[in-house]
Motif scaffolding. Sequence first.
Motif, PDB file in Angstrom:
ATOM      1  N   ASN A   1       8.523  -2.986  -7.155  1.00 35.37           N
ATOM      2  CA  ASN A   1       7.445  -3.929  -7.472  1.00 35.37           C
ATOM      3  C   ASN A   1       7.971  -4.951  -8.473  1.00 35.37           C
ATOM      4  O   ASN A   1       7.609  -4.949  -9.658  1.00 35.37           O
ATOM      5  CB  ASN A   1       6.243  -3.177  -8.040  1.00 35.37           C
ATOM      6  CG  ASN A   1       4.992  -4.019  -8.038  1.00 35.37           C
ATOM      7  OD1 ASN A   1       5.059  -5.247  -7.948  1.00 35.37           O
ATOM      8  ND2 ASN A   1       3.847  -3.367  -8.148  1.00 35.37           N
ATOM      9  N   ILE A   2       8.813  -5.836  -8.004  1.00 40.06           N
ATOM     10  CA  ILE A   2       9.507  -6.785  -8.875  1.00 40.06           C
ATOM     11  C   ILE A   2       8.558  -7.833  -9.438  1.00 40.06           C
ATOM     12  O   ILE A   2       8.678  -8.233 -10.604  1.00 40.06           O
ATOM     13  CB  ILE A   2      10.667  -7.467  -8.128  1.00 40.06           C
ATOM     14  CG1 ILE A   2      11.571  -6.411  -7.475  1.00 40.06           C
ATOM     15  CG2 ILE A   2      11.465  -8.347  -9.073  1.00 40.06           C
ATOM     16  CD1 ILE A   2      12.166  -5.415  -8.439  1.00 40.06           C
ATOM     17  N   ASP A   3       7.599  -8.295  -8.624  1.00 41.96           N
ATOM     18  CA  ASP A   3       6.658  -9.314  -9.101  1.00 41.96           C
ATOM     19  C   ASP A   3       5.893  -8.821 -10.327  1.00 41.96           C
ATOM     20  O   ASP A   3       5.744  -9.555 -11.322  1.00 41.96           O
ATOM     21  CB  ASP A   3       5.678  -9.693  -7.995  1.00 41.96           C
ATOM     22  CG  ASP A   3       6.349 -10.451  -6.861  1.00 41.96           C
ATOM     23  OD1 ASP A   3       7.404 -11.067  -7.122  1.00 41.96           O
ATOM     24  OD2 ASP A   3       5.835 -10.419  -5.734  1.00 41.96           O
TER      25      ASP A   3
ATOM     26  N   CYS B   1      15.118 -11.912  -9.492  1.00 41.00           N
ATOM     27  CA  CYS B   1      14.862 -12.703  -8.285  1.00 41.00           C
ATOM     28  C   CYS B   1      15.687 -12.187  -7.108  1.00 41.00           C
ATOM     29  O   CYS B   1      15.196 -12.113  -5.972  1.00 41.00           O
ATOM     30  CB  CYS B   1      15.180 -14.176  -8.553  1.00 41.00           C
ATOM     31  SG  CYS B   1      14.020 -14.988  -9.665  1.00 41.00           S
TER      32      CYS B   1
ATOM     33  N   GLN C   1      16.700  -9.139  -6.698  1.00 40.96           N
ATOM     34  CA  GLN C   1      16.123  -7.873  -6.265  1.00 40.96           C
ATOM     35  C   GLN C   1      14.854  -8.092  -5.453  1.00 40.96           C
ATOM     36  O   GLN C   1      14.590  -7.344  -4.501  1.00 40.96           O
ATOM     37  CB  GLN C   1      15.828  -6.983  -7.478  1.00 40.96           C
ATOM     38  CG  GLN C   1      15.488  -5.544  -7.115  1.00 40.96           C
ATOM     39  CD  GLN C   1      16.611  -4.845  -6.375  1.00 40.96           C
ATOM     40  OE1 GLN C   1      17.792  -5.062  -6.683  1.00 40.96           O
ATOM     41  NE2 GLN C   1      16.269  -4.021  -5.395  1.00 40.96           N
ATOM     42  N   ARG C   2      14.083  -9.124  -5.819  1.00 39.57           N
ATOM     43  CA  ARG C   2      12.872  -9.429  -5.032  1.00 39.57           C
ATOM     44  C   ARG C   2      13.256  -9.823  -3.614  1.00 39.57           C
ATOM     45  O   ARG C   2      12.622  -9.402  -2.637  1.00 39.57           O
ATOM     46  CB  ARG C   2      12.076 -10.572  -5.692  1.00 39.57           C
ATOM     47  CG  ARG C   2      10.757 -10.869  -4.987  1.00 39.57           C
ATOM     48  CD  ARG C   2       9.814  -9.678  -5.166  1.00 39.57           C
ATOM     49  NE  ARG C   2       8.593  -9.787  -4.382  1.00 39.57           N
ATOM     50  CZ  ARG C   2       8.421  -9.242  -3.184  1.00 39.57           C
ATOM     51  NH1 ARG C   2       9.426  -8.583  -2.600  1.00 39.57           N
ATOM     52  NH2 ARG C   2       7.267  -9.341  -2.561  1.00 39.57           N
TER      53      ARG C   2
ATOM     54  N   GLU D   1      14.231  -6.729  -1.756  1.00 39.94           N
ATOM     55  CA  GLU D   1      13.078  -5.911  -1.379  1.00 39.94           C
ATOM     56  C   GLU D   1      12.437  -6.419  -0.085  1.00 39.94           C
ATOM     57  O   GLU D   1      11.970  -5.626   0.740  1.00 39.94           O
ATOM     58  CB  GLU D   1      12.049  -5.881  -2.504  1.00 39.94           C
ATOM     59  CG  GLU D   1      12.531  -5.233  -3.797  1.00 39.94           C
ATOM     60  CD  GLU D   1      12.915  -3.779  -3.640  1.00 39.94           C
ATOM     61  OE1 GLU D   1      12.419  -3.117  -2.705  1.00 39.94           O
ATOM     62  OE2 GLU D   1      13.725  -3.282  -4.453  1.00 39.94           O
ATOM     63  N   TYR D   2      12.395  -7.733   0.095  1.00 35.45           N
ATOM     64  CA  TYR D   2      11.893  -8.288   1.360  1.00 35.45           C
ATOM     65  C   TYR D   2      12.745  -7.814   2.533  1.00 35.45           C
ATOM     66  O   TYR D   2      12.225  -7.408   3.581  1.00 35.45           O
ATOM     67  CB  TYR D   2      11.909  -9.826   1.310  1.00 35.45           C
ATOM     68  CG  TYR D   2      10.723 -10.451   0.613  1.00 35.45           C
ATOM     69  CD1 TYR D   2       9.412 -10.181   1.023  1.00 35.45           C
ATOM     70  CD2 TYR D   2      10.900 -11.345  -0.436  1.00 35.45           C
ATOM     71  CE1 TYR D   2       8.322 -10.764   0.397  1.00 35.45           C
ATOM     72  CE2 TYR D   2       9.817 -11.940  -1.082  1.00 35.45           C
ATOM     73  CZ  TYR D   2       8.532 -11.639  -0.667  1.00 35.45           C
ATOM     74  OH  TYR D   2       7.450 -12.217  -1.284  1.00 35.45           O
TER      75      TYR D   2
ATOM     76  N   TYR E   1      11.257 -17.032   0.367  1.00 38.26           N
ATOM     77  CA  TYR E   1      11.427 -16.756  -1.063  1.00 38.26           C
ATOM     78  C   TYR E   1      12.780 -17.280  -1.542  1.00 38.26           C
ATOM     79  O   TYR E   1      12.888 -17.830  -2.643  1.00 38.26           O
ATOM     80  CB  TYR E   1      11.336 -15.253  -1.315  1.00 38.26           C
ATOM     81  CG  TYR E   1      11.476 -14.882  -2.767  1.00 38.26           C
ATOM     82  CD1 TYR E   1      10.407 -15.016  -3.654  1.00 38.26           C
ATOM     83  CD2 TYR E   1      12.689 -14.402  -3.268  1.00 38.26           C
ATOM     84  CE1 TYR E   1      10.544 -14.681  -4.995  1.00 38.26           C
ATOM     85  CE2 TYR E   1      12.835 -14.066  -4.607  1.00 38.26           C
ATOM     86  CZ  TYR E   1      11.755 -14.206  -5.460  1.00 38.26           C
ATOM     87  OH  TYR E   1      11.885 -13.879  -6.793  1.00 38.26           O
TER      88      TYR E   1
ATOM     89  N   ARG F   1      18.550  -0.799  -7.617  1.00 35.28           N
ATOM     90  CA  ARG F   1      17.358  -0.918  -8.460  1.00 35.28           C
ATOM     91  C   ARG F   1      17.642  -0.354  -9.851  1.00 35.28           C
ATOM     92  O   ARG F   1      17.199  -0.910 -10.857  1.00 35.28           O
ATOM     93  CB  ARG F   1      16.188  -0.140  -7.829  1.00 35.28           C
ATOM     94  CG  ARG F   1      15.569  -0.788  -6.594  1.00 35.28           C
ATOM     95  CD  ARG F   1      14.437   0.100  -6.093  1.00 35.28           C
ATOM     96  NE  ARG F   1      13.754  -0.446  -4.929  1.00 35.28           N
ATOM     97  CZ  ARG F   1      12.816   0.205  -4.244  1.00 35.28           C
ATOM     98  NH1 ARG F   1      12.476   1.441  -4.621  1.00 35.28           N
ATOM     99  NH2 ARG F   1      12.232  -0.336  -3.200  1.00 35.28           N
TER     100      ARG F   1
END
Length: 421
Positions: free
Chosen positions: A261-263, A289, A291-292, A295-296, A308, A352
């Motif tokens: 849950n990076i956001d 960013c 890592q986000r 995650e996608y 993104y 992570r």
Amino acid sequence: MLIDQEPMNNPIDLSRLASRWRSSDEWKKMVEEMDSAEPMPSHLNTINSSGLFHIVSTDKMSVLYNETPQHGHDVGVVQADCPAPTRRLAYYFEMTVKNAGQKGQVTIGFTMQHFKMRRQPGWEANSCGYHGDDGYLYHGQGKGESFGPTFTTNDIVGAGINYATHEFFFTKNAKLIGTVAKVIKGPLYPTIAVHSKNEEVTVNLGRTPFYFDIEGYIMEERLKQQTVIEKHSLQPNISHCVYLCLSNQQILVEKLIMNGNIDSAFQKLQEWYPQVVQDELSVICFLLCSQRFIEYIKIGQSEDAVSYGSSAITKFYKVKSYADLLEDIVGLLAYKVPAASSLGYLLDVPQREFVADAVNAAVLSTNPALKDPNRCMYSCLEKLLKQLTLCSLERRAAMEGQGEAFYLHFELQSAGKSKRG
């Protein structure tokens, strides 16, 4: 335009290495490559041997005593082609007695390079030998000591060096016979000897599986070391100083990152530790960013990853230091099954973990008690780990570089596996 910028305590190279090293396949491969650089004995040396009273087979793995000895110096001694490797917990080899001959005076052990090749191993200084005719152990003295059973035709005996305990150990027919302190310094050669007519032995230097379970022995020795370590307790204030630095807020941010849950993690950092993410081109912003984006990819949302990337990742191309890792991260889009690709390590949990560790280290830099805020990447735990590494290196240096090398990442990975098990 590229910015030739090196952010403070830039961990980008560490990120790349940590991710690869924490992947068991990559790590094992690296360790194997390092070990393979150390020569392994592979056959008997027909040049540096007594050569007068024995015949070495054409494959250089067997020795036959073909004369009648006249005195104690008529020994047929043969060393391996190179010394036993030392960068490991233990080294081991075996000898099969094909024929005990007239007196069964066969010997297995270790000698230094310039050992007198007409003397039994153990009869001279800087040597050690387990003798078949009396079961005695000789280690540099003319008089042996009672050690184990005798061995004869069809017996398989082995000799090894335990670099962790600095001991020689010997086996007979797959059973450990005993150990003796290793006081000899310097390279040691696997050595065998025959000393009466028709004695014949064959060596196994690792070409085929050993009769003795050497892998099981090594595993047991590692467990013994671990048990000894666990018996020693640290002072309470040591563990306190490690965990004192972690606030409830940090723990929450870490959990958010570990859950992908990076956001939310980014949002909490902006709320609680804005100075950590105030520079949008900082290392921490880059890692979060990236890592986000990862995650996608991880959940199969490639279109969202592209979108993104266009809005949040593109800006980091300005910083030269990020180029290599950016190439890997964006490269995930090129694979139908990213997890099965050479970049799949980026999708693993250790990635992570590294981001969470980097964020925690950066947050620690906001502690006003720190005298040197520029050392933000050094937590109390990291200092302890550095000290552990240094002590291990010093200990190995005191042993003349012998024994297993200390790999911190491997130890941490092993510890994590044992806890999960």
